[in-house]
Motif scaffolding. Structure first.
Motif: not given
Length: 330
Positions: A87-89, A110-111, A113-114, A134, A139, A237, A241
């Motif tokens: 998950s990104s967050g 997690m990435p 850049d989260a 990412r 992932r 992008k 997010d």
């Protein structure tokens, strides 16, 4: 597998009965979040708008519903070796918190850049974090490997029957509270919230139109619905997010293909203006991803004059530094 009929045959696809069962499992753990209204918003849209405030949910987003339900549905032997998620967050935080409440170890992929606030919260809930890039790493492959090495259960953020059913409880509560709707508008990333919401809406307000909203930079869902099969795209992008995905989940698409009427997109600047509206006029903080559905209505992408429209505000997890920077930029 892109063919949804094959997916339906080989995968367990949740039903509205699963949403009702999820409601029982998460009762007393998940908040029954408020439904907010605004005369100003109604005037902007020339409609009656009902905002389901999942930004006020535990762990700051609707994701807590599905995460808690998925863990609660596990048997004791499955719980011992814990759960793994990517998950990104918001799913990261939700699963970490739900696991902590139920005494289950959690590892989150997690990435790098989260958002910092989401990384910090996930750590604070006691989860182990495994970082990845990412744009260069997969992932899902990393998560499957970790789960296999540890004998843990993989709980993906959207393509999981118990996760989908749990997410559907938000729309269930909304419709129970305000009555039947003409329109239900839902943020779209991997499709868990939209699929679960569609199950509830078709059961409780069958005549309403169901609309998904995703960032313009990542319109894989819109392409998929038009083509009739899952379309995969490069990692987009966007400031949204929580909706940065490369494709919709198979179970999710099997539900939304026959039930969702349309998928529209909004731009990052439209998300910022919607964040500004909620902060200035309704005095609440909604993260960019959480603004997707509302932006479609308030920024005129999805006109709905005279309609009774339910809008899911999916989360509020944005750090104040980023929040201030976005609202200060013109």
């Amino acid at each position: 597998m892109n063919d949804t009929s094959s997916a339906s045959a080989s995968l367990r696809i949740p039903t509205f009965e699963d949403v009702q069962a999820a409601r029982q499992r998460i009762s007393g753990a998940a908040h029954r979040t408020p439904v907010l209204t605004s005369r100003t918003a109604d005037g902007m849209a020339a409609a009656s708008l009902f905002f389901k405030a999942e930004n006020l949910q535990r762990a700051g987003a609707f994701k807590f519903r599905g995460a808690y339900n998925a863990i609660a549905a596990l048997d004791e032997s499955s719980r011992r070796n814990g759960v793994v998620a990517f998950s990104s967050g918001n799913h990261a935080q939700a699963l970490a918190y739900a696991a902590k409440l139920q005494g289950v170890p959690a590892t989150i992929v997690m990435p790098t850049d989260a958002p910092e606030i989401k990384i910090a919260a996930t750590k604070a809930y006691g989860a182990e974090i495994h970082f990845y890039d990412r744009y260069t790493e997969d992932r899902e492959e990393i998560s499957r490997r970790l789960a296999a090495e540890r004998g843990a259960v993989l709980v993906p953020p959207f393509d999981h029957p118990d996760v989908i059913a749990g997410q559907g409880t938000a729309a269930l509560e909304l419709i129970e509270e305000v009555g039947e709707l003409d329109l239900l508008v839902v943020p779209l990333g991997g499709g868990g919230l939209l699929a679960g919401s569609a199950l509830s809406a078709r059961a409780l307000s069958p005549a309403c139109r169901i609309i998904g909203v995703e960032p313009e930079a990542g319109n894989d869902g819109q392409q998929s619905l038009k083509k009739g099969e899952i379309v995969r795209i490069p990692a987009p992008k966007s400031i949204a997010d929580g909706a940065i995905v490369t494709h919709i989940g198979e179970r999710n698409f099997a539900i939304l293909k026959p039930t969702v009427d349309e998928i529209v997109t909004v731009t990052d600047p439209q998300l910022v203006e919607t964040m500004r509206f909620f902060a200035e006029r309704m005095k609440i903080i909604v993260e960019p991803t959480g603004c997707l559905a509302a932006a479609a209505i308030l920024q005129g992408v999805l006109p709905c004059p005279g309609a009774r429209a339910g809008i899911l505000l999916s989360g509020g997890n944005v750090d104040l530094k980023t929040f201030n920077a976005l609202l200060s930029a013109r």
